[in-house]
Design a protein around this motif. Structure first.
Motif, PDB file in Angstrom:
ATOM      1  N   LYS A  78      51.912 -15.951 -11.872  1.00 18.11           N
ATOM      2  CA  LYS A  78      50.715 -16.033 -11.041  1.00 18.11           C
ATOM      3  C   LYS A  78      50.934 -16.974  -9.844  1.00 18.11           C
ATOM      4  O   LYS A  78      50.266 -16.846  -8.816  1.00 18.11           O
ATOM      5  N   ARG A  80      53.358 -17.010  -7.842  1.00 18.03           N
ATOM      6  CA  ARG A  80      53.885 -16.242  -6.698  1.00 18.03           C
ATOM      7  C   ARG A  80      52.756 -15.723  -5.819  1.00 18.03           C
ATOM      8  O   ARG A  80      52.841 -15.734  -4.593  1.00 18.03           O
ATOM      9  N   GLY A  81      51.707 -15.221  -6.473  1.00 15.59           N
ATOM     10  CA  GLY A  81      50.574 -14.709  -5.717  1.00 15.59           C
ATOM     11  C   GLY A  81      49.714 -15.838  -5.172  1.00 15.59           C
ATOM     12  O   GLY A  81      49.140 -15.738  -4.091  1.00 15.59           O
ATOM     13  N   THR A 105      45.825 -17.173 -14.357  1.00 20.11           N
ATOM     14  CA  THR A 105      45.319 -17.178 -12.984  1.00 20.11           C
ATOM     15  C   THR A 105      44.570 -18.477 -12.706  1.00 20.11           C
ATOM     16  O   THR A 105      44.711 -19.083 -11.637  1.00 20.11           O
ATOM     17  N   SER A 172      43.549 -10.627  -8.561  1.00 24.07           N
ATOM     18  CA  SER A 172      44.532  -9.750  -7.911  1.00 24.07           C
ATOM     19  C   SER A 172      43.905  -8.640  -7.075  1.00 24.07           C
ATOM     20  O   SER A 172      44.606  -7.794  -6.545  1.00 24.07           O
ATOM     21  N   TYR A 176      46.571 -10.721  -0.805  1.00 25.39           N
ATOM     22  CA  TYR A 176      47.670 -11.684  -0.608  1.00 25.39           C
ATOM     23  C   TYR A 176      48.384 -12.007  -1.923  1.00 25.39           C
ATOM     24  O   TYR A 176      49.552 -12.373  -1.925  1.00 25.39           O
ATOM     25  N   ARG A 177      47.662 -11.852  -3.036  1.00 23.88           N
ATOM     26  CA  ARG A 177      48.281 -12.080  -4.342  1.00 23.88           C
ATOM     27  C   ARG A 177      49.460 -11.101  -4.529  1.00 23.88           C
ATOM     28  O   ARG A 177      50.567 -11.475  -4.883  1.00 23.88           O
ATOM     29  N   ILE A 178      49.190  -9.825  -4.261  1.00 24.68           N
ATOM     30  CA  ILE A 178      50.208  -8.785  -4.417  1.00 24.68           C
ATOM     31  C   ILE A 178      51.399  -9.071  -3.490  1.00 24.68           C
ATOM     32  O   ILE A 178      52.556  -8.909  -3.874  1.00 24.68           O
ATOM     33  N   GLU A 179      51.076  -9.510  -2.269  1.00 24.15           N
ATOM     34  CA  GLU A 179      52.145  -9.809  -1.299  1.00 24.15           C
ATOM     35  C   GLU A 179      53.090 -10.877  -1.847  1.00 24.15           C
ATOM     36  O   GLU A 179      54.307 -10.743  -1.783  1.00 24.15           O
ATOM     37  N   GLN A 181      53.509 -11.771  -4.997  1.00 27.64           N
ATOM     38  CA  GLN A 181      54.150 -11.355  -6.244  1.00 27.64           C
ATOM     39  C   GLN A 181      55.296 -10.362  -6.043  1.00 27.64           C
ATOM     40  O   GLN A 181      56.205 -10.288  -6.862  1.00 27.64           O
ATOM     41  N   ASN A 208      50.606  -6.912 -11.088  1.00 31.43           N
ATOM     42  CA  ASN A 208      52.027  -7.249 -11.011  1.00 31.43           C
ATOM     43  C   ASN A 208      52.911  -6.016 -10.903  1.00 31.43           C
ATOM     44  O   ASN A 208      53.851  -5.997 -10.123  1.00 31.43           O
ATOM     45  N   ALA A 211      52.737  -4.919  -7.464  1.00 28.95           N
ATOM     46  CA  ALA A 211      53.476  -5.816  -6.569  1.00 28.95           C
ATOM     47  C   ALA A 211      54.991  -5.562  -6.643  1.00 28.95           C
ATOM     48  O   ALA A 211      55.670  -5.491  -5.615  1.00 28.95           O
TER      49      ALA A 211
END
Ligand SMILES: *Cc1c(COP(=O)(O)O)cnc(C)c1O
Length: 366
Positions: A78, A80-81, A105, A172, A176-179, A181, A208, A211
């Motif tokens: 988490k 990373r995101g 998270t 998620s 930006y979280r996906i970016e 991850q 995830n 991502a």
């Protein structure tokens, strides 16, 4: 003498490559600019460990690697995101963030908010968050509310709150979280120099898996020779809305991190499965615990949800082509959920023993 010098130089070179955190490392692939205030705890750059044991279990000269993302600063992927979500929230002038969480998270949001000087609010399902994760959210200074319902309800509430009040949602659904991850896929390709044949990954909200697939696809645009992996997503049989294509009203599994009945990234996940010619399957809690023990027996301690990726791999043993390369994503650290480990192990643990050499050496079998 010369050898000594060369050795010393090699060592120095290793140290010189100080990891700057994933935004700096992969800046050109991420939606940041010189104006973005980077909030980082030097996340990313996690090990890709060859598992001799799993390679042997699968056989046929298959190599199984573990992407051990439990070694991130707060102990799960988490981070990373969250380095992205919090940096962008700060750039946009936001002062507080909110999330619903099965635990990880909230730990990551609280830590990165603290680092960035933002306030964090967390909604969790009462009684279903592992001890380590709760401890983190409290220590990093989040304001925590536990509700008498499950994750899905908590998410519904925070989504509404973030629409009504000036708080940024960092679940998620936040793009930006996906970016952030997706950088885990970059690291795997950087380490292997190619992409694996299969990527095995647990799914909760399915952010995830979305991502990783985005990451592999973007890297393949740069490196045309890259063959994309089959994306193999696994859920627990008591909480398998993506496998069964339903909403699970009362999800139930020992793997609390994937105890989610209505995944927010459902449609994206379906597309990943289709595009990658992958598969979604369920594994039982018993299979999860068995994989959890196999991993620990080789020195790798992950949380139960993470072991679902390995349980899934083992289940597919007979489908794997020879000489495949497989990566199982270990999403979280085993220390997050000590209760589960203490209840589910095969160790010899003798309690309340008199402190007497003779007595103890006998117990040890000498
Ligand atoms: C969040 C989480 C998952 C599930 O990830 P999704 O992006 O929700 O599919 C799996 N394992 C662990 C340890 C997690 O914290």
């Amino acid at each position: 003498m010369v050898l000594k010098l060369i050795k010393r130089k090699l060592k120095l070179n290793y140290r010189k490559k100080k990891w700057p955190g994933l935004i700096e490392a992969y800046r050109k692939y991420l939606p940041v600019s010189s104006k973005t205030p980077i909030v980082s705890l030097q996340e990313g750059n996690t090990p890709l460990i060859l598992s001799e044991k799993l390679s042997e279990i699968i056989g046929n000269n298959t190599k199984v690697f573990l992407k051990y993302d439990g070694l991130n600063p707060t102990g799960s992927f988490k981070d990373r995101g969250m380095t992205m979500a919090i940096s962008k929230a700060k750039e946009e002038g936001c002062e507080a963030v909110i999330c619903a969480s099965t635990g990880n998270t909230s730990a990551a949001a609280a830590a990165y908010a603290a680092k960035g000087g933002l306030k964090s609010f967390v909604l969790i399902p009462d009684g279903f968050v592992a001890q380590g994760k709760l401890a983190q959210a409290l220590m990093y200074g989040a304001e925590v509310i536990s509700i008498k319902d499950n994750f899905d309800k908590a998410l519904e509430i925070v989504r509404e709150l973030s629409e009504q009040f000036p708080i940024t949602l960092v679940n998620s659904v936040n793009p930006y979280r996906i970016e952030g991850q997706k950088t885990a896929a970059f690291e795997i390709v950087d380490d292997l120099k190619f992409s694996p044949d299969w990527l095995c990954i647990p799914m909760g909200n399915a952010g995830n898996i979305t991502a990783y697939w985005k990451g592999f696809k973007e890297y393949s645009q740069k490196n045309k020779k890259l063959i994309l992996p089959k994306m193999m997503g696994f859920q627990s049989s008591g909480s398998a809305p993506l496998v069964e294509n339903i909403i699970v009203k009362n999800p139930d599994t020992i793997a609390t991190a994937i105890r989610i009945g209505n995944p927010v990234n459902r449609e994206k996940a379906k597309l990943v499965k289709k595009e990658s010619k992958g598969d979604f399957q369920s594994v039982t809690d018993t299979e999860i615990i068995s994989a959890y023990k196999i991993l620990a027996s080789e020195g790798v301690f992950c949380e139960p949800a993470s072991a679902a990726s390995v349980a899934g791999l083992i289940k597919n043993k007979n489908r794997i082509k020879k000489e495949s390369t497989i990566v199982c994503v270990l999403t979280g650290n085993g220390l997050k959920d000590p209760d589960c480990a203490i209840k589910n192990n095969d160790a010899i643990f003798t309690k309340n023993v008199e402190p007497d050499i003779k007595n103890i050496s006998e117990k040890l079998g000498f």
